[in-house]
Enzyme design. Structure first.
Site, PDB file in Angstrom:
ATOM      1  N   GLU A   1       1.058  -1.508   0.270  1.00  0.00           N
ATOM      2  CA  GLU A   1      -0.097   0.229   0.016  1.00  0.00           C
ATOM      3  C   GLU A   1       0.416   1.421  -0.316  1.00  0.00           C
ATOM      4  O   GLU A   1       0.340   2.403   0.873  1.00  0.00           O
ATOM      5  CB  GLU A   1      -1.166  -0.308   1.349  1.00  0.00           C
ATOM      6  CG  GLU A   1      -1.968  -0.951   1.306  1.00  0.00           C
ATOM      7  CD  GLU A   1      -2.585  -1.216   2.689  1.00  0.00           C
ATOM      8  OE1 GLU A   1      -2.964  -0.374   2.954  1.00  0.00           O
ATOM      9  OE2 GLU A   1      -3.962  -1.805   2.702  1.00  0.00           O
TER      10      GLU A   1
ATOM     11  N   ASP B   1     -11.575  -4.146   3.895  1.00  0.00           N
ATOM     12  CA  ASP B   1     -11.236  -4.011   5.412  1.00  0.00           C
ATOM     13  C   ASP B   1     -12.774  -2.863   6.162  1.00  0.00           C
ATOM     14  O   ASP B   1     -13.477  -1.996   5.267  1.00  0.00           O
ATOM     15  CB  ASP B   1     -10.347  -2.955   5.660  1.00  0.00           C
ATOM     16  CG  ASP B   1      -9.066  -3.699   6.060  1.00  0.00           C
ATOM     17  OD1 ASP B   1      -9.025  -4.484   6.077  1.00  0.00           O
ATOM     18  OD2 ASP B   1      -8.069  -3.148   6.109  1.00  0.00           O
TER      19      ASP B   1
ATOM     20  N   GLU C   1      -8.525  -7.346  16.291  1.00  0.00           N
ATOM     21  CA  GLU C   1      -7.514  -6.952  16.812  1.00  0.00           C
ATOM     22  C   GLU C   1      -8.091  -7.719  18.460  1.00  0.00           C
ATOM     23  O   GLU C   1      -8.833  -7.665  18.459  1.00  0.00           O
ATOM     24  CB  GLU C   1      -7.309  -4.970  17.782  1.00  0.00           C
ATOM     25  CG  GLU C   1      -6.477  -5.341  18.448  1.00  0.00           C
ATOM     26  CD  GLU C   1      -7.471  -5.153  19.843  1.00  0.00           C
ATOM     27  OE1 GLU C   1      -6.662  -5.529  20.810  1.00  0.00           O
ATOM     28  OE2 GLU C   1      -8.749  -4.602  20.128  1.00  0.00           O
TER      29      GLU C   1
ATOM     30  N   HIS D   1       0.443  -1.382  17.576  1.00  0.00           N
ATOM     31  CA  HIS D   1       0.934  -0.168  18.282  1.00  0.00           C
ATOM     32  C   HIS D   1       2.263   0.479  19.070  1.00  0.00           C
ATOM     33  O   HIS D   1       2.276   1.452  19.512  1.00  0.00           O
ATOM     34  CB  HIS D   1      -0.327   0.410  18.348  1.00  0.00           C
ATOM     35  CG  HIS D   1      -1.393   0.080  17.378  1.00  0.00           C
ATOM     36  ND1 HIS D   1      -1.935  -0.963  16.563  1.00  0.00           N
ATOM     37  CD2 HIS D   1      -1.975   1.288  16.962  1.00  0.00           C
ATOM     38  CE1 HIS D   1      -2.927  -0.761  15.963  1.00  0.00           C
ATOM     39  NE2 HIS D   1      -3.094   1.031  15.968  1.00  0.00           N
TER      40      HIS D   1
END
EC number: 2.1.1.14
Length: 754
Positions: free
Chosen positions: A483, A598, A665, A694
């Site tokens: 991407e 997504d 997640e 993260h």
């Protein structure tokens, strides 16, 4: 008539806070330099708000990372694992935000969740030792005194005791019980200290009150505040709500000792009706949230004045207010030099909303018709065109079968197993790879027309080659193209779809130092040409392994944009769904075997009250996703990805999205979702994220093996995919490569045991 705001964006006009904190993270600046940058921003913001003529100016709304974490730290609600690192206060704060891996230890970050129905994320405080809960912090006092030095009598803002208590993750019931008592004492001490400082007003934010409240919730709220409000002395308390109405508790609040109630008249569907039914208390001030804190369109003064006029039938004690924090909108339209004035005049970012509050106050305080009112009404004349008849006709022609994929999931799973020939526990990533400075510079140069389309494409193709090579060397089973052409998963699609507008500097804080620039849905949406096709075809040509096509789903595009207000969210989403459907079919026709769509933000606009979930959201959001992929062949595998939300209570609806694989997640929330998946016999194959991207820490092979084993204890091995919990765009390559190598090694090790 006075005015107020709940809180103000903290990132700065040009994201100064983000860059100052990131410099500190990279050891390029000192603690003192960071704190000075933060103080300079606070001073600038206070002066700006004061200059705009706001009467109730907030303090303590500023944060270096997250205001929920700030409240937890204020009351020493810090898990022992962070205390044991023996770091100074600032680094302990950031260890909770990002995790820590160094000479003092190795700990993961706090879990991150969506803040109610917004795209802001808060950190979930963890309490394993309630004995230490006490008022140990001083941020709220320091920032009040900073404002005082500028001659500003500010209104400190803090999360209320009820909402904070409900958001904390407690170790067990015993800890929770003790914490209730300790936290109440800490808030009482806070009141005492604010009284010592002769603070006039304290705003306590209680957004949890807009949920469906149980009898136990109401009893807990009353228990807290009956005691707490006995200690307010000279301190005036504003109970502030937002994101909905207070229907479950409003009559009780009228009888309470609060000095003011802040109600949301934008998202609070019943706020006005509650006042019309029960009236308003004579001994209280109504802070009326009528300036939309979540959308960027200019306020129509005629509508606001009509509302005020109605409210004045019940009380004259009214303060004009925002509906919620202005954190959720960009800083100012001042920085938008490229957007045509015919659009720009209709936008109001945070700074412009201050002006709207000033205007409304002036109009209400003047006797004759004010020129400010006439100027505002002129804005809404000659609005640029929004309608596209072709889009309307296509929507009208949709049939029931357009929202259903055939054959059944079970049949497709068998066909795909034969067609894709993937190993047990297939490994993959979520989509994006790190975007280095040269990637961003290349994209910017192309946008500014400093390089040709050919140069731009060749550069990205080289990056894709490197990305494919890295993944093949690591040994991943299903690859992605990285991407590199995308600045943001929503903005990129918006830029390539008709009907969107874009800002240059419309940044909004998503969490910590991460800021997003939401597109603006202005008109009817359609796709005029393929968007990702060329990149996906090129990437697939480089490898014998499957390379996923990567798209963003319609619900996420809607939820992470500033939506239209002239048509329903359902209609907007279906328009986007048709555009993405065209892209899906193009990818399939080009030989792309796995297509990921997504829906990271699926939960975001889910109403906070369960009674509204289906009729107001899920009944159109889930079919919109089905519309995107219902046209593909059985052998084409459809993936979706979701992150940082609580999905346990809508898993049946997620299953009804009829994707073949879903990744989500799970690492920060300790894989707690797996029990629910097992309990409801979730049919879709799943990739619970096995590590938290993260955080900069690299998970070991042992840690990842344990996580995979945990997953295998809960779900059938045939149903499991192994992947990180989110895209890798914000990480450094050395972290990514090390983490993914460990992921593949751990997976291979487990496969050998099966």
């Amino acid at each position: 008539m006075k005015n107020s705001i709940i809180s103000y964006p903290r990132i700065g006009a040009n994201r100064e806070l983000k860059f100052a904190i990131e410099k500190y993270f990279k050891n390029q600046s000192s603690k003192e330099e960071l704190l000075k940058s933060a103080k300079d921003l606070r001073i600038r913001h206070w002066q700006e708000i004061q200059k705009a003529g706001i009467d109730f100016i907030p303090s303590n709304d500023f944060s270096l990372y997250d205001n929920v974490l700030d409240a937890a730290v204020l009351f020493n609600i810090v898990h022992t694992k962070y205390k044991n690192l023996n770091l100074d206060a600032l680094d302990e704060y950031f260890a909770q935000s990002r995790g820590y891996q160094g000479e003092n230890g190795d700990v993961t970050a706090l879990a991150m969740k969506k803040w109610f129905n917004t795209n802001y994320h808060y950190l979930v405080p963890e309490c394993d030792n309630a004995d230490i809960i006490a008022l140990t912090g001083d941020k709220i006092f320091k920032e009040y005194l900073e404002a005082k030095e500028l001659g500003i009598e500010s209104k400190p803002v803090l999360i209320g005791i009820f909402t904070l208590f409900k958001l904390i993750a407690f170790k067990d019931e015993k800890t929770q019980k003790l914490a209730k008592e300790k936290l109440l004492n800490a808030y009482i001490e806070l009141f005492d200290k604010l009284n010592e400082l002769k603070v006039t007003w304290l705003e306590l934010d209680e957004p949890y009150l807009v949920y469906d409240l149980s009898k136990e919730d109401i009893a807990l709220f009353e228990e807290f505040y009956q005691e707490l409000l006995n200690h307010k002395k000279d301190l005036k308390i504003l109970l502030q709500s937002y994101f909905g109405d207070l229907r479950d508790i409003y009559p009780k609040l009228l009888e309470s000792k609060f000095d003011a109630l802040g109600l949301d008249f934008i998202e609070g569907k019943q706020s006005l009706a509650l006042i019309q039914k029960y009236g308003f208390a004579k001994d209280k001030i109504l802070f009326a949230g009528l300036i939309n804190g979540k959308n960027i369109y200019a306020n129509d003064y005629a509508k606001s004045l009509k509302l005020i006029k109605e409210l004045q039938k019940y009380t004259q004690n009214i303060v004009l207010n925002t509906s919620c924090s202005l954190l959720h909108v960009p800083y100012s339209t001042e920085f938008e030099s490229k957007l045509d004035s015919s659009y720009l005049k209709l936008f109001a970012f945070a700074k412009e909303k201050l002006q709207e509050l000033k205007d409304l106050k002036e109009i209400l305080n003047s006797s004759e018709e004010n020129p400010l009112f006439r100027a505002n009404q002129e804005l809404f004349k000659n609005i640029p065109e929004r309608l596209d008849e072709k889009v309307k006709a296509r929507l009208k022609a949709l049939k029931k079968e357009d929202f259903t994929r055939t054959p059944s999931f079970k049949e497709r799973a068998l066909i795909q197993k034969e067609f894709l020939k993937l190993p047990l526990l297939p490994t993959t990533t979520i989509g994006s790879f790190p975007q280095s400075t040269d990637v961003r510079s290349n994209r910017l140069a192309f946008k500014q027309e400093k390089i040709s389309a050919q140069n731009y494409t060749e550069f990205n193709q080289q990056k894709i080659k490197e990305c494919i090579q890295i993944q093949e060397e690591i040994g991943l089973d299903v690859l992605v193209h990285g991407e590199f052409e995308r600045n943001d998963m929503v903005e990129y699609f918006g830029e390539n779809l008709k009907g969107f507008l874009f800002t240059q500097n419309g940044w909004v804080q998503s969490y910590g130092t991460r800021c997003v620039k939401p597109p603006v849905i202005w008109g009817d949406v359609s796709r005029t040409k393929p968007i990702t096709l060329a990149w996906s075809k090129f990437a697939q040509s480089l490898s014998q392994k499957i390379v996923k096509g990567m798209l963003t789903g319609p619900v996420t595009i809607l939820n992470w944009s500033f939506p239209r207000e002239d048509i329903s969210l359902k209609e907007s989403t279906e328009q986007i769904a048709l555009a993405i459907r065209d892209e899906v079919l193009d990818l399939e026709n080009a030989g792309i075997k796995i297509i990921q769509i997504d829906e990271a933000a699926l939960r975001e606009k889910l109403p906070l009250r369960k009674s509204d979930w289906h009729s107001e959201y899920l009944d159109w959001a889930i079919p919109a996703f089905n519309l995107v992929h219902s046209g593909v062949k059985a052998k084409t595998q459809i993936h979706t990805h979701m992150c940082y939300s609580e999905f346990g209570d809508i898993l049946k609806e997620i299953d009804a999205m009829d994707a073949d694989v879903i990744s989500f997640e799970a690492s920060r929330s300790n894989l707690s979702l797996l029990d629910t998946l097992k309990a409801i016999r979730f049919k879709t194959e799943v990739g619970p994220g096995v590590y938290d991207i993260h955080s900069p820490r690299v998970p070991s092979v042992e840690e990842l093996s344990l996580t995979i084993e945990k997953i295998l204890n809960k779900l059938p091995k045939e149903q499991i995919w192994i992947n990180p919990d989110c895209g890798l765009k914000t990480r450094a390559y050395e972290e990514v490569i090390a983490s993914l190598k460990n992921l593949v090694t751990a997976t291979q090790k487990i496969r050998e045991q099966l």
